[in-house]
Design an enzyme around this catalytic site. Structure first.
Site, PDB file in Angstrom:
ATOM      1  CB  CYS A 157      44.034 -18.230   3.444  1.00 20.51           C
ATOM      2  SG  CYS A 157      45.719 -17.883   2.895  1.00 20.51           S
ATOM      3  CG  HIS A 180      51.821 -24.064   3.683  1.00 19.39           C
ATOM      4  ND1 HIS A 180      52.878 -24.016   2.801  1.00 19.39           N
ATOM      5  CD2 HIS A 180      51.275 -22.839   3.694  1.00 19.39           C
ATOM      6  CE1 HIS A 180      52.957 -22.801   2.276  1.00 19.39           C
ATOM      7  NE2 HIS A 180      52.004 -22.065   2.804  1.00 19.39           N
ATOM      8  CG  HIS A 207      46.232 -19.725  -1.879  1.00 21.01           C
ATOM      9  ND1 HIS A 207      47.408 -19.100  -2.201  1.00 21.01           N
ATOM     10  CD2 HIS A 207      45.845 -19.186  -0.693  1.00 21.01           C
ATOM     11  CE1 HIS A 207      47.724 -18.219  -1.258  1.00 21.01           C
ATOM     12  NE2 HIS A 207      46.789 -18.246  -0.335  1.00 21.01           N
TER      13      HIS A 207
HETATM   14  P1  NAD Z   1      47.222  -5.988   5.040  1.00 19.23           P
HETATM   15  O1  NAD Z   1      48.560  -5.410   4.833  1.00 19.23           O
HETATM   16  O2  NAD Z   1      46.245  -6.007   3.925  1.00 19.23           O
HETATM   17  O3  NAD Z   1      46.508  -5.250   6.256  1.00 19.23           O
HETATM   18  C1  NAD Z   1      47.172  -4.965   7.454  1.00 19.23           C
HETATM   19  C2  NAD Z   1      46.712  -3.603   7.954  1.00 19.23           C
HETATM   20  O4  NAD Z   1      47.332  -3.354   9.214  1.00 19.23           O
HETATM   21  C3  NAD Z   1      47.123  -2.467   7.012  1.00 19.23           C
HETATM   22  O5  NAD Z   1      46.022  -1.586   6.889  1.00 19.23           O
HETATM   23  C4  NAD Z   1      48.280  -1.797   7.752  1.00 19.23           C
HETATM   24  O6  NAD Z   1      48.387  -0.430   7.467  1.00 19.23           O
HETATM   25  C5  NAD Z   1      47.864  -2.025   9.194  1.00 19.23           C
HETATM   26  N1  NAD Z   1      48.937  -1.912  10.192  1.00 19.23           N
HETATM   27  C6  NAD Z   1      50.281  -2.017  10.012  1.00 19.23           C
HETATM   28  N2  NAD Z   1      50.919  -1.859  11.207  1.00 19.23           N
HETATM   29  C7  NAD Z   1      49.956  -1.682  12.128  1.00 19.23           C
HETATM   30  C8  NAD Z   1      49.963  -1.460  13.531  1.00 19.23           C
HETATM   31  N3  NAD Z   1      51.105  -1.413  14.224  1.00 19.23           N
HETATM   32  N4  NAD Z   1      48.785  -1.301  14.177  1.00 19.23           N
HETATM   33  C9  NAD Z   1      47.613  -1.340  13.503  1.00 19.23           C
HETATM   34  N5  NAD Z   1      47.533  -1.546  12.166  1.00 19.23           N
HETATM   35  C10 NAD Z   1      48.696  -1.712  11.497  1.00 19.23           C
HETATM   36  O7  NAD Z   1      47.457  -7.446   5.620  1.00 19.23           O
HETATM   37  P2  NAD Z   1      46.450  -8.667   5.568  1.00 19.23           P
HETATM   38  O8  NAD Z   1      46.595  -9.347   4.272  1.00 19.23           O
HETATM   39  O9  NAD Z   1      45.105  -8.229   6.026  1.00 19.23           O
HETATM   40  O10 NAD Z   1      47.122  -9.638   6.639  1.00 19.23           O
HETATM   41  C11 NAD Z   1      46.897  -9.490   8.017  1.00 19.23           C
HETATM   42  C12 NAD Z   1      47.180 -10.799   8.706  1.00 19.23           C
HETATM   43  O11 NAD Z   1      46.293 -11.776   8.186  1.00 19.23           O
HETATM   44  C13 NAD Z   1      48.584 -11.367   8.515  1.00 19.23           C
HETATM   45  O12 NAD Z   1      48.941 -12.096   9.667  1.00 19.23           O
HETATM   46  C14 NAD Z   1      48.409 -12.320   7.342  1.00 19.23           C
HETATM   47  O13 NAD Z   1      49.382 -13.331   7.302  1.00 19.23           O
HETATM   48  C15 NAD Z   1      47.043 -12.869   7.661  1.00 19.23           C
HETATM   49  N6  NAD Z   1      46.322 -13.421   6.518  1.00 19.23           N
HETATM   50  C16 NAD Z   1      46.343 -12.799   5.312  1.00 19.23           C
HETATM   51  C17 NAD Z   1      45.691 -13.366   4.245  1.00 19.23           C
HETATM   52  C18 NAD Z   1      45.725 -12.745   2.880  1.00 19.23           C
HETATM   53  O14 NAD Z   1      45.696 -13.468   1.902  1.00 19.23           O
HETATM   54  N7  NAD Z   1      45.759 -11.455   2.733  1.00 19.23           N
HETATM   55  C19 NAD Z   1      44.976 -14.553   4.408  1.00 19.23           C
HETATM   56  C20 NAD Z   1      44.897 -15.140   5.680  1.00 19.23           C
HETATM   57  C21 NAD Z   1      45.599 -14.564   6.721  1.00 19.23           C
END
Ligand code: NAD
Length: 337
Positions: free
Chosen positions: A140, A194, A220
């Site tokens: 993000c 970053h 943020h």
């Molecule tokens: P999250 O924890 O909200 O969602 C992840 C999902 O994946 C959960 O439902 C979890 O149960 C599931 N999961 C866990 N292990 C798994 C597996 N082996 N197979 C399939 N599903 C599985 O996480 P998020 O915030 O959506 O983050 C996901 C990615 O996106 C990360 O790389 C994070 O760094 C990135 N990201 C997050 C944000 C944020 O602010 N939330 C922003 C940009 C990028």
């Protein structure tokens, strides 16, 4: 119609699934989950086929009365592209699965840059993802920085970026995150990770970043100082940014004084989940002193990468060029406040 699999249906995955469903040229083949929580229930309610991400846990879905369409392997096998939106580090473990079925995969910003062939931001390097098998949609914060840096580089040249990122402690649903009454230099070492991440998008960029964490969940906040290669009037920068579809210039008249009101505005405007897909730049903050540009921008961590994932699907499948894809994504989602 491109058949898209979503592996990991949490904060990012559920938003990407909804966004893919709105596209005229793609559909959600299914979403994979590890456990039958509220998000699994809403996936079923929305009509998404639910796949079991972990075989040994499939019985938990049966016990919760949630119908499973099959194991994640079937989903990956049948998909044209898989969007991996699992927690940081799990995407790397899943790479073997995607390779086994020869399905191109998009990963998220929590994965290391060296996991993939290309790190992706639609505005900055769409074409580099053409035909790549493993692409990372950057985080993000990196997305928010890239969207500002790309037009400035093209218009004026960028000598150096200095960015202070005041980061939310956790997402609204992350009850285990903090701080709850503190302000942390985070990471305490300078520069933060970053800057190097932004360099995966612009490899010749000079950028230093500092990070902090605060007790907030909404967004943020970036405080930017960008030294340009020429002296520029602040009004010219405003005009340049006004032409960028994923930059929202918050007008003074709106009286939006922080991320609380920004989120309120998004909800009032009928945005799904109160999402803000655009960088939210305070128009009055755009100032120049000699070659130096200053501004404040709010970045909605849960949603700014969503249109980027949609564009990355088209980029890896070669189904549109940057301009066409960005326009289609913006139009279908309603990007552009
Ligand atoms: P999250 O924890 O909200 O969602 C992840 C999902 O994946 C959960 O439902 C979890 O149960 C599931 N999961 C866990 N292990 C798994 C597996 N082996 N197979 C399939 N599903 C599985 O996480 P998020 O915030 O959506 O983050 C996901 C990615 O996106 C990360 O790389 C994070 O760094 C990135 N990201 C997050 C944000 C944020 O602010 N939330 C922003 C940009 C990028």
């Amino acid at each position: 119609m491109l058949q898209v699999a979503i592996n990991g249906y949490g904060t990012i995955g559920k938003r990407v699934a909804d966004a893919v469903r709105q596209q005229p040229d793609m559909e959600v083949l299914g979403v994979a989950k590890t456990r039958p929580n509220f998000e699994a229930e809403t996936a079923i309610d929305k009509g998404f086929s639910l796949y079991a991400a972990v075989e040994e846990r499939e019985h938990l879905f049966d016990e919760a009365g949630l119908e499973i369409a099959g194991p994640v392997e079937d989903l990956v096998d049948e998909a044209d592209v898989v969007v991996d939106a699992t927690p940081s580090g799990i995407g790397a473990q899943n790479k073997e699965l995607y390779e086994e079925y020869d399905t191109p995969a998009l990963y998220q910003g929590g994965e290391d840059a060296d996991l993939v062939d290309v790190s992706f931001n639609a505005r900055s390097n769409f074409a580099e993802a053409a035909d790549a098998d493993h692409v990372r949609v950057v985080s993000c914060n990196t997305t928010g920085l890239s969207r500002v840096i790309a037009p400035l580089r093209e218009a004026y040249g960028v000598e150096k970026v200095r960015a202070t990122l005041v980061r939310r402690g956790g997402d609204p649903g992350q009850t285990d995150r903090g701080p709850i009454n503190d302000i942390l230099p985070n990471p305490v070492t300078i520069p933060s990770h970053h800057g190097p991440d932004v360099e995966t998008i612009f490899d010749d960029l000079d950028i230093d970043t500092l990070g902090m964490k605060v007790p907030a969940t909404q967004m943020h906040m970036h405080s930017l100082n960008i030294s340009l290669e020429e002296e520029v009037d602040a009004d010219d920068v405003r005009e340049l940014f006004a032409d960028e579809s994923r930059l929202f210039l918050i007008p003074e008249r709106m009286n939006i004084d922080g991320s609380g009101k920004l989120k309120e505005y998004a909800l009032d405007a009928g945005r799904p989940r109160g999402d803000l897909w655009e960088n939210c730049i305070w128009e009055e903050s755009i100032s120049t002193v000699g070659n130096d540009l200053y501004l404040f921008q709010g970045i909605h961590q849960e949603s700014d990468v969503v249109p980027e994932n949609v564009d990355a699907i088209r980029a890896v499948t070669g189904s549109a060029d940057a301009e066409e894809s960005i326009e289609k994504t913006n139009e279908t989602l309603g990007v552009g406040l």
